[in-house]
Design a protein around this motif. Structure first.
Motif, PDB file in Angstrom:
ATOM      1  N   VAL A 324      34.394  29.253  28.938  1.00  0.00           N
ATOM      2  CA  VAL A 324      35.660  29.983  28.979  1.00  0.00           C
ATOM      3  C   VAL A 324      35.580  31.175  29.923  1.00  0.00           C
ATOM      4  O   VAL A 324      36.535  31.460  30.667  1.00  0.00           O
ATOM      5  N   ALA A 325      34.466  31.903  29.921  1.00  0.00           N
ATOM      6  CA  ALA A 325      34.358  33.093  30.765  1.00  0.00           C
ATOM      7  C   ALA A 325      34.493  32.727  32.238  1.00  0.00           C
ATOM      8  O   ALA A 325      35.239  33.384  32.983  1.00  0.00           O
ATOM      9  N   ALA A 326      33.781  31.703  32.669  1.00  0.00           N
ATOM     10  CA  ALA A 326      33.862  31.284  34.074  1.00  0.00           C
ATOM     11  C   ALA A 326      35.249  30.751  34.405  1.00  0.00           C
ATOM     12  O   ALA A 326      35.768  30.971  35.507  1.00  0.00           O
ATOM     13  N   SER A 327      35.862  30.064  33.462  1.00  0.00           N
ATOM     14  CA  SER A 327      37.197  29.526  33.675  1.00  0.00           C
ATOM     15  C   SER A 327      38.224  30.646  33.816  1.00  0.00           C
ATOM     16  O   SER A 327      39.104  30.608  34.690  1.00  0.00           O
ATOM     17  N   ALA A 328      38.118  31.660  32.960  1.00  0.00           N
ATOM     18  CA  ALA A 328      39.045  32.786  33.036  1.00  0.00           C
ATOM     19  C   ALA A 328      38.870  33.556  34.340  1.00  0.00           C
ATOM     20  O   ALA A 328      39.858  34.023  34.935  1.00  0.00           O
ATOM     21  N   ALA A 329      37.635  33.703  34.800  1.00  0.00           N
ATOM     22  CA  ALA A 329      37.386  34.377  36.072  1.00  0.00           C
ATOM     23  C   ALA A 329      38.000  33.591  37.226  1.00  0.00           C
ATOM     24  O   ALA A 329      38.548  34.177  38.175  1.00  0.00           O
ATOM     25  N   ALA A 330      37.909  32.262  37.163  1.00  0.00           N
ATOM     26  CA  ALA A 330      38.523  31.424  38.202  1.00  0.00           C
ATOM     27  C   ALA A 330      40.040  31.598  38.199  1.00  0.00           C
ATOM     28  O   ALA A 330      40.675  31.613  39.261  1.00  0.00           O
ATOM     29  N   MET A 331      40.638  31.736  37.017  1.00  0.00           N
ATOM     30  CA  MET A 331      42.079  31.947  36.933  1.00  0.00           C
ATOM     31  C   MET A 331      42.456  33.297  37.546  1.00  0.00           C
ATOM     32  O   MET A 331      43.492  33.412  38.232  1.00  0.00           O
ATOM     33  N   ALA A 332      41.640  34.327  37.332  1.00  0.00           N
ATOM     34  CA  ALA A 332      41.911  35.636  37.925  1.00  0.00           C
ATOM     35  C   ALA A 332      41.842  35.565  39.447  1.00  0.00           C
ATOM     36  O   ALA A 332      42.670  36.171  40.154  1.00  0.00           O
ATOM     37  N   ASP A 333      40.867  34.826  39.975  1.00  0.00           N
ATOM     38  CA  ASP A 333      40.766  34.654  41.426  1.00  0.00           C
ATOM     39  C   ASP A 333      41.997  33.936  41.967  1.00  0.00           C
ATOM     40  O   ASP A 333      42.516  34.281  43.033  1.00  0.00           O
ATOM     41  N   TRP A 334      42.452  32.930  41.238  1.00  0.00           N
ATOM     42  CA  TRP A 334      43.660  32.199  41.659  1.00  0.00           C
ATOM     43  C   TRP A 334      44.851  33.145  41.708  1.00  0.00           C
ATOM     44  O   TRP A 334      45.644  33.097  42.658  1.00  0.00           O
ATOM     45  N   LEU A 335      44.986  34.011  40.708  1.00  0.00           N
ATOM     46  CA  LEU A 335      46.126  34.914  40.656  1.00  0.00           C
ATOM     47  C   LEU A 335      46.114  35.862  41.850  1.00  0.00           C
ATOM     48  O   LEU A 335      47.158  36.125  42.471  1.00  0.00           O
ATOM     49  N   ARG A 336      44.949  36.377  42.204  1.00  0.00           N
ATOM     50  CA  ARG A 336      44.862  37.245  43.381  1.00  0.00           C
ATOM     51  C   ARG A 336      45.252  36.481  44.634  1.00  0.00           C
ATOM     52  O   ARG A 336      45.873  37.039  45.546  1.00  0.00           O
ATOM     53  N   GLY A 337      44.894  35.202  44.671  1.00  0.00           N
ATOM     54  CA  GLY A 337      45.268  34.371  45.810  1.00  0.00           C
ATOM     55  C   GLY A 337      46.750  34.124  45.909  1.00  0.00           C
ATOM     56  O   GLY A 337      47.249  33.736  46.980  1.00  0.00           O
ATOM     57  N   GLN A 338      47.474  34.350  44.824  1.00  0.00           N
ATOM     58  CA  GLN A 338      48.927  34.213  44.845  1.00  0.00           C
ATOM     59  C   GLN A 338      49.607  35.487  45.337  1.00  0.00           C
ATOM     60  O   GLN A 338      50.840  35.565  45.363  1.00  0.00           O
ATOM     61  N   GLY A 339      48.802  36.483  45.712  1.00  0.00           N
ATOM     62  CA  GLY A 339      49.363  37.727  46.199  1.00  0.00           C
ATOM     63  C   GLY A 339      49.727  38.714  45.114  1.00  0.00           C
ATOM     64  O   GLY A 339      50.424  39.696  45.387  1.00  0.00           O
ATOM     65  N   VAL A 340      49.267  38.474  43.896  1.00  0.00           N
ATOM     66  CA  VAL A 340      49.545  39.379  42.774  1.00  0.00           C
ATOM     67  C   VAL A 340      48.342  40.290  42.596  1.00  0.00           C
ATOM     68  O   VAL A 340      47.245  39.838  42.277  1.00  0.00           O
ATOM     69  N   GLY A 341      48.548  41.584  42.811  1.00  0.00           N
ATOM     70  CA  GLY A 341      47.463  42.536  42.661  1.00  0.00           C
ATOM     71  C   GLY A 341      47.532  43.257  41.330  1.00  0.00           C
ATOM     72  O   GLY A 341      48.391  42.991  40.497  1.00  0.00           O
ATOM     73  N   GLY A 342      46.619  44.172  41.147  1.00  0.00           N
ATOM     74  CA  GLY A 342      46.607  44.947  39.916  1.00  0.00           C
ATOM     75  C   GLY A 342      45.215  45.056  39.352  1.00  0.00           C
ATOM     76  O   GLY A 342      44.270  44.430  39.829  1.00  0.00           O
ATOM     77  N   ASP A 343      45.085  45.855  38.332  1.00  0.00           N
ATOM     78  CA  ASP A 343      43.802  46.073  37.673  1.00  0.00           C
ATOM     79  C   ASP A 343      43.746  45.166  36.460  1.00  0.00           C
ATOM     80  O   ASP A 343      44.184  45.534  35.364  1.00  0.00           O
ATOM     81  N   PHE A 344      43.243  43.950  36.633  1.00  0.00           N
ATOM     82  CA  PHE A 344      43.203  43.005  35.525  1.00  0.00           C
ATOM     83  C   PHE A 344      41.853  42.303  35.480  1.00  0.00           C
ATOM     84  O   PHE A 344      41.166  42.156  36.492  1.00  0.00           O
TER      85      PHE A 344
END
Length: 470
Positions: A324-344
């Motif tokens: 789950v930890a690696a999967s959640a980190a991959a999702m965070a990377d995907w979100l940044r790739g969508q142009g969504v920034g922030g402290d998450f």
């Protein structure tokens, strides 16, 4: 409740209609409705902790209102909105999860495909198809029966800090049945309590033979759990009352599904040996299959009912990560790739982990950007507006949003639209971190119900004010 009245606002609109019409360049910005003051509303709510929000115009991307919008806070189940978009993007809206029955020599195999919606009724249809194929082919009865759950990583508990008995914190593998829950039912009779554990579906509720429960004389804890030959539960007798029911989590999902499948096949004349769990899926001939609904339908149900297991299953399937930890980190990377920034920072896909962090700017930006492009609003649950007594009230404001709740955390993120048709994307995060940490894993700690109600009233008042004034 919200510091201003709809009647006063409508009257104000009437006066504006009588005023001399000005050229567009001369028009002054619309005035705020009398009495709308976000800070006063927040102070009146008396939540303590932090209240943060962000409001964005999706058409222009312009920030319309914000308060501590960059402060990282616990997103709770608003994180499921990220998971929904991530899974839809990576897997496709029409993706289905397939559960199969395979014949490999003398072994019959129930192979899970990570279907988060598989229930006893669907498993019965699968059993019927498998038994029919076995009989039509004239094959001898299998001498071994195995269950494979390797389509997803095996996760013991979504959040180990949560109480053992909470049904929204089950185990996960690629073999999922009834959200990996078993239904406990009890009745008091002359001879004492009669307790039963069932694999409850919509129509069928066979007994679950892989789990057992007994009522015992004690105060706390309400439940205890021990994993031996069976999943053994005890429940404090004084907490039962005359009758009742609740769900309990399943910690051995492959054996649970295999047990139920064995019962369903036996009812159709096919006797299977007791199930065993296998780690490697052998080659064999597929004799029956069950496909889940398409992913978009699964996502809509997940967002409506906020099912943690579904969020983790589709997130793990989307990332293909090993935990789950690696999967959640991959999702965070995907979100940044969508142009969504922030402290998450994400530690799961459901929002159950208290270590998750997101800010209001990110969540509002998600709604205004990728969410709007993907049609997320049509997947979110309508949020009814309520009056001071908590009853649904008529309103010309439409809200579709995702809620997020932990102990002393209450969030809302989504879309709001008023009678003029203008859409707003927003996120409201409220949380009292010291009280949340002190009550972590507890079921309904003292004070949490009243706190959550006050937060929800505040959320509604803020959205009503924004729709009318921004």
């Amino acid at each position: 409740m919200n510091g201003w009245t709809r009647r006063g606002f409508v009257a104000g609109l009437g006066l504006l209609a009588l005023a001399p019409r000005m050229a567009p360049a001369q028009q002054r910005p619309a005035a705020r409705p009398a009495g709308f003051d976000a800070e006063a509303l927040i102070a009146a709510a008396g939540l303590g902790g932090t209240v943060a929000f962000a409001v964005i115009d999706p058409a222009s991307g312009r920030m319309l209102a914000q308060r501590q919008a960059d402060r990282p806070m616990a997103p709770a189940s608003t994180l499921k909105a990220v998971t929904a978009l991530y899974a839809l993007d990576r897997l496709g809206e029409g993706h289905c999860f397939t559960t199969r029955v395979i014949r490999a020599g003398n072994t019959l195999i129930l192979a899970g495909g990570g279907d988060p919606l598989l229930d006893t009724d669907a498993l019965d249809e699968l059993a019927a198809a498998a038994v029919a194929d076995e009989k039509a082919a004239g094959r001898p009865a299998p001498t071994a029966f195995a269950v494979w759950g390797g389509a997803l990583p095996r996760i013991g508990r979504l959040d180990p800090a949560q109480d053992e008995h909470l049904p929204y914190n089950p185990s996960i593998s690629g073999m999922i049945l009834n959200f990996n829950r078993v239904h406990l039912d009890w009745r008091q009779g002359e001879a004492g309590y009669r307790l039963s554990l069932q694999a409850r579906g919509r129509k069928l509720s066979p007994r679950a033979y892989t789990a057992a429960i007994a009522a015992v004389d004690r105060g706390l804890p309400l439940f205890t759990y021990e994993a031996g030959k069976l999943e053994s539960w005890t429940i404090a007798r004084r907490g039962l009352g005359k009758s009742g029911s609740r769900w309990l989590p399943v910690r051995r999902p492959e054996l649970y599904a295999g047990d139920v499948f064995q019962t369903l096949c036996r009812a159709r004349g096919l006797a299977l040996p007791d199930p065993e769990v296998i780690e490697i899926l052998p080659e064999g001939a597929g004799i029956a299959r069950h496909d889940s609904p398409p992913l978009r339908e699964i996502v809509q149900g997940m967002l409506e009912y906020s099912t943690n297991l579904t969020a983790e299953a589709i997130g793990l399937a989307a990332s293909r990560a090993g935990d789950v930890a690696a999967s959640a980190a991959a999702m965070a990377d995907w979100l940044r790739g969508q142009g969504v920034g922030g402290d998450f920072a994400f530690h799961d896909h459901s929002g159950l982990s208290p270590a998750n962090r997101a800010d209001a700017r990110m969540l509002a930006g998600l709604m205004a950007g990728p969410g709007r492009a993907r049609g997320l609003r049509g997947l979110l649950k309508p949020i009814p507006l309520k009056d001071a007594r908590g009853k649904r009230k008529d309103s010309d404001i439409a809200i579709e949003a995702k809620t997020g709740t932990l102990n002393f955390v209450s969030n809302l993120a989504g879309y709001a639209q008023g009678p003029g048709g203008r859409e707003l994307a927003f996120a409201i995060l409220t949380g009292d971190e010291p009280r949340r940490a002190a009550s972590q894993g507890q079921e309904l700690p003292e004070g949490v119900i009243g706190w959550t109600k006050r937060s929800k009233r505040l959320q509604q008042a803020l959205v009503e004010g924004w729709v009318a004034s921004l």
